[in-house]
Write an enzyme that holds these catalytic residues in place. Structure first.
Site, PDB file in Angstrom:
ATOM      1  N   VAL A   1     -55.448 -13.169   2.924  1.00 28.03           N
ATOM      2  CA  VAL A   1     -56.830 -13.193   2.459  1.00 28.03           C
ATOM      3  C   VAL A   1     -56.989 -12.547   1.087  1.00 28.03           C
ATOM      4  O   VAL A   1     -58.088 -12.502   0.547  1.00 28.03           O
ATOM      5  CB  VAL A   1     -57.771 -12.507   3.481  1.00 28.03           C
ATOM      6  CG1 VAL A   1     -57.764 -13.264   4.804  1.00 28.03           C
ATOM      7  CG2 VAL A   1     -57.396 -11.039   3.702  1.00 28.03           C
ATOM      8  N   ASP A   2     -55.883 -12.053   0.515  1.00 27.64           N
ATOM      9  CA  ASP A   2     -55.956 -11.463  -0.824  1.00 27.64           C
ATOM     10  C   ASP A   2     -55.979 -12.557  -1.889  1.00 27.64           C
ATOM     11  O   ASP A   2     -55.861 -13.747  -1.587  1.00 27.64           O
ATOM     12  CB  ASP A   2     -54.774 -10.508  -1.045  1.00 27.64           C
ATOM     13  CG  ASP A   2     -53.430 -11.209  -0.900  1.00 27.64           C
ATOM     14  OD1 ASP A   2     -53.137 -12.098  -1.717  1.00 27.64           O
ATOM     15  OD2 ASP A   2     -52.667 -10.865   0.021  1.00 27.64           O
TER      16      ASP A   2
ATOM     17  N   SER B   1     -43.376 -15.329  10.157  1.00 30.69           N
ATOM     18  CA  SER B   1     -42.373 -15.641  11.181  1.00 30.69           C
ATOM     19  C   SER B   1     -42.806 -16.799  12.073  1.00 30.69           C
ATOM     20  O   SER B   1     -42.226 -17.029  13.126  1.00 30.69           O
ATOM     21  CB  SER B   1     -42.095 -14.397  12.038  1.00 30.69           C
ATOM     22  OG  SER B   1     -43.298 -13.900  12.599  1.00 30.69           O
TER      23      SER B   1
ATOM     24  N   GLN C   1     -51.887 -17.734   4.717  1.00 34.04           N
ATOM     25  CA  GLN C   1     -52.583 -17.004   5.769  1.00 34.04           C
ATOM     26  C   GLN C   1     -53.167 -15.704   5.228  1.00 34.04           C
ATOM     27  O   GLN C   1     -53.896 -15.013   5.935  1.00 34.04           O
ATOM     28  CB  GLN C   1     -51.608 -16.690   6.913  1.00 34.04           C
ATOM     29  CG  GLN C   1     -51.033 -17.933   7.559  1.00 34.04           C
ATOM     30  CD  GLN C   1     -49.947 -17.603   8.561  1.00 34.04           C
ATOM     31  OE1 GLN C   1     -50.232 -17.257   9.704  1.00 34.04           O
ATOM     32  NE2 GLN C   1     -48.690 -17.703   8.155  1.00 34.04           N
TER      33      GLN C   1
ATOM     34  N   ARG D   1     -60.418  -2.697   2.295  1.00 39.39           N
ATOM     35  CA  ARG D   1     -59.382  -3.691   1.998  1.00 39.39           C
ATOM     36  C   ARG D   1     -59.660  -4.365   0.651  1.00 39.39           C
ATOM     37  O   ARG D   1     -58.754  -4.582  -0.146  1.00 39.39           O
ATOM     38  CB  ARG D   1     -59.334  -4.769   3.086  1.00 39.39           C
ATOM     39  CG  ARG D   1     -59.107  -4.296   4.503  1.00 39.39           C
ATOM     40  CD  ARG D   1     -57.694  -3.860   4.808  1.00 39.39           C
ATOM     41  NE  ARG D   1     -57.336  -2.589   4.201  1.00 39.39           N
ATOM     42  CZ  ARG D   1     -57.820  -1.396   4.593  1.00 39.39           C
ATOM     43  NH1 ARG D   1     -58.694  -1.318   5.566  1.00 39.39           N
ATOM     44  NH2 ARG D   1     -57.416  -0.295   3.992  1.00 39.39           N
TER      45      ARG D   1
ATOM     46  N   GLY E   1     -42.627 -15.365   4.150  1.00 38.98           N
ATOM     47  CA  GLY E   1     -43.392 -14.196   4.549  1.00 38.98           C
ATOM     48  C   GLY E   1     -44.133 -14.323   5.859  1.00 38.98           C
ATOM     49  O   GLY E   1     -45.021 -13.520   6.152  1.00 38.98           O
TER      50      GLY E   1
ATOM     51  N   HIS F   1     -57.237 -18.339   6.345  1.00 41.92           N
ATOM     52  CA  HIS F   1     -57.933 -17.260   7.051  1.00 41.92           C
ATOM     53  C   HIS F   1     -59.043 -16.621   6.227  1.00 41.92           C
ATOM     54  O   HIS F   1     -59.483 -15.514   6.522  1.00 41.92           O
ATOM     55  CB  HIS F   1     -56.916 -16.198   7.497  1.00 41.92           C
ATOM     56  CG  HIS F   1     -55.925 -16.730   8.485  1.00 41.92           C
ATOM     57  ND1 HIS F   1     -54.715 -16.127   8.741  1.00 41.92           N
ATOM     58  CD2 HIS F   1     -55.966 -17.822   9.282  1.00 41.92           C
ATOM     59  CE1 HIS F   1     -54.048 -16.827   9.649  1.00 41.92           C
ATOM     60  NE2 HIS F   1     -54.791 -17.861   9.991  1.00 41.92           N
TER      61      HIS F   1
END
Length: 238
Positions: free
Chosen positions: A94-95, A177, A92, A62, A175, A110
């Site tokens: 993690v990039d 829901s 949220q 990743r 991005g 996160h």
């Protein structure tokens, strides 16, 4: 130019749908699988305990993928909002695509895929600039692991996210829901009467007080740019 302290406070909660359009996959699009792995195998303390080699291999891949993707129009638009708003992004994801687009105030709920830490200490992080292997130790002697908040772990940045949300003049969700908690609960802390807008292409069960823009993140940028930036810029010029 208007000082940040004089600008309306814009808080933006972003989720996987923002980065997906840059080519980063999401596990919720495929029945709980993330890159063909059961999410609990690669994103839980139990998964790491049972098969640390698999988990480290997964996050190494990743992290390496990040070099092949770029911020998209949505990331750049959120940076553009700083012209007229005091923007805090609560993500949220993690990039590091918000950072690479130039946004200056980002809260990672996160964790961050560009950082790693010891299994013994969640506060001290190190650059995750090469693959982690089983047996790679932090200075405190603990096994190194990605600086990611896995399922079942505490969310240390939640207090900062709540504080920012309580001060919001405008709360924008892009991005996500609003299904993943505790992040989804942030909308309940927006000050009464302040606008809340959710950008998501799917049908969502939202209170009537929340405005829902049914578009993917990048497609919604033109709509949001016109409503959020044009009016503000004109009022500043008057």
């Amino acid at each position: 130019m208007t000082e940040a302290k004089d600008k309306p406070k814009m808080v933006v909660l972003t989720g996987a749908g923002v980065s997906q359009e840059s080519g980063i996959s999401t596990f919720r699009d495929s029945d709980g699988l993330w890159e063909n792995h059961d999410i609990m195998e690669v994103a839980s303390p139990e998964g790491f305990r049972d098969n640390p080699e698999l988990v480290l291999k997964f996050y190494n891949a990743r992290r390496n993928q990040l070099s092949s993707v770029e911020p998209n129009q949505a990331h750049h638009f959120l940076k553009e909002l700083e012209q007229c708003y005091d923007v805090t992004i609560i993500t949220q994801n993690v990039d590091d695509l918000h950072e690479r687009a130039g946004s200056s105030n980002i809260i990672h709920l996160h964790g961050e895929l560009t950082k790693m830490r010891s299994v013994h200490d969640e506060e001290v992080t190190y650059p995750y600039d090469k693959d982690i292997a089983v047996g790679d130790l932090a200075p405190d002697g603990g096994q190194l692991r990605p600086h990611i908040v896995w399922f079942g772990e505490m969310v240390p940045a939640m207090d900062a996210a709540l504080e920012a949300t309580r001060q919001a003049d405008f709360f924008l969700v892009i991005g996500t829901s609003l299904q993943v908690y505790p992040a989804a609960g942030l909308v309940n802390y927006v000050p009464h009467g302040k606008p809340v807008v959710v950008v998501d292409p799917d049908d969502l069960s939202l209170p009537s007080s929340i405005h829902h823009i049914r578009m993917p993140a990048t497609a919604a940028c033109a709509v949001l740019r016109k409503s959020l930036l044009s009016g503000q810029q004109e009022s500043e010029e008057e």
